[in-house]
Design a protein around this motif. Sequence first.
Motif, PDB file in Angstrom:
ATOM      1  N   CYS A  85      53.938  63.894  11.973  1.00  0.00           N
ATOM      2  CA  CYS A  85      52.679  64.507  12.411  1.00  0.00           C
ATOM      3  C   CYS A  85      52.516  65.903  11.817  1.00  0.00           C
ATOM      4  CB  CYS A  85      52.621  64.575  13.941  1.00  0.00           C
ATOM      5  SG  CYS A  85      52.318  62.978  14.726  1.00  0.00           S
ATOM      6  N   THR A  88      51.634  65.530   8.176  1.00  0.00           N
ATOM      7  CA  THR A  88      50.265  65.041   8.014  1.00  0.00           C
ATOM      8  C   THR A  88      49.260  66.173   8.255  1.00  0.00           C
ATOM      9  OG1 THR A  88      50.968  62.858   8.786  1.00  0.00           O
ATOM     10  CG2 THR A  88      48.610  63.295   8.774  1.00  0.00           C
ATOM     11  N   GLU A  89      49.515  66.978   9.292  1.00  0.00           N
ATOM     12  CA  GLU A  89      48.619  68.112   9.566  1.00  0.00           C
ATOM     13  C   GLU A  89      48.624  69.104   8.418  1.00  0.00           C
ATOM     14  OE1 GLU A  89      50.320  69.326  13.234  1.00  0.00           O
ATOM     15  OE2 GLU A  89      49.110  67.949  14.451  1.00  0.00           O
ATOM     16  N   ARG A  90      49.818  69.343   7.848  1.00  0.00           N
ATOM     17  CA  ARG A  90      49.884  70.256   6.704  1.00  0.00           C
ATOM     18  C   ARG A  90      49.118  69.696   5.519  1.00  0.00           C
ATOM     19  NH1 ARG A  90      55.350  70.535   8.147  1.00  0.00           N
ATOM     20  NH2 ARG A  90      55.927  69.227   6.372  1.00  0.00           N
ATOM     21  N   ARG A 105      47.004  75.186  13.945  1.00  0.00           N
ATOM     22  CA  ARG A 105      48.014  74.455  13.184  1.00  0.00           C
ATOM     23  C   ARG A 105      49.407  74.687  13.777  1.00  0.00           C
ATOM     24  NH1 ARG A 105      48.505  74.601   6.584  1.00  0.00           N
ATOM     25  NH2 ARG A 105      50.709  74.094   6.383  1.00  0.00           N
TER      26      ARG A 105
END
Length: 318
Positions: A85, A88-90, A105
């Motif tokens: 996760c 993926t966010e990065r 973030r």
Amino acid sequence: MTPRQSRPTHLANLDLNLLVTLRALLRERNVTRAARNLGVTQPAVSASLSRLRRHFADELLVRVQGAYVLTPLAAQLAGQVETVCAATERLFATGRAFDPATTQREFTLLMADYPATVLGPALSRLFDRDAPHAALHLQLVRETLGSGAGDTIRLVDGLVSPSLGHFRTPGVGSVPLFRDRWVCLVSAGHPLCEAAAFGIEDLARLPWVVPYHRDDGYPSAAPATRQLTALGIRPRIAVRVESYRAVPDFIAGTRRVALIPERLTARLPSAHGLRTLDCPVPLDSLEEHLWWDAGHDEDPAHSWLRELVARAADSLEP
């Protein structure tokens, strides 16, 4: 549940929203709290849990004495889903305008408890002041980083560690953070405290407490053990611990000795009944670096994070 037959899993066939739900469920171990944190209804999370159970052919959460606990598979998935996760966010944040004051973030840093103790207070204050809505996920190193350290760096935003040979690989960036020196840690009543002088041979005869030493012979990648090897000492290791902070607990009231970073000793409670002594011969200084995957170089959020960690290190006392 019946074991699911192994078959290829294609990303296009997956609902990636299930990753977020899985993370919330494994964190909270409770459907109601997971739904509240996700901002969705409890039936929606229950439905997602049913889909996840079918996919993994595992209950994931089981009720024991009125509370939910993770199954062995769920415990194994917990660390993986956090990493996936965060990565993926990065990935989807790359290239977007970045404002630390408003970002939500999550940044993931990996380090041993020693640099976490030294850097933690300053880093925490800077995060709270400059990025009050951001999240910091601090993962503690549980064992000596080996040849797979380069792969580990790609899964996190940054790794704080001494300079070791296996980090000198293409595609890995670094910046020095702070220096420290090794001192000998002994119990306050240890015979070495009363000795007019002591030498390497005295240290070689004593039992040792060593952090992060793998039980696979010498030389070891553990920083303290590498120093001892350089001195020609193959210590009789009485206690191996996967923590710098645990070392004093296994020194107090014994004849054991350890090498420990001096900055850490300054944070030990006086009640421990410990003494620090200079090593009888000069040792290499300990220099902690921030390491990262160079693929993050152009990411504004990552640049901000690197600068923030460097500022935290700059604020330390010499």
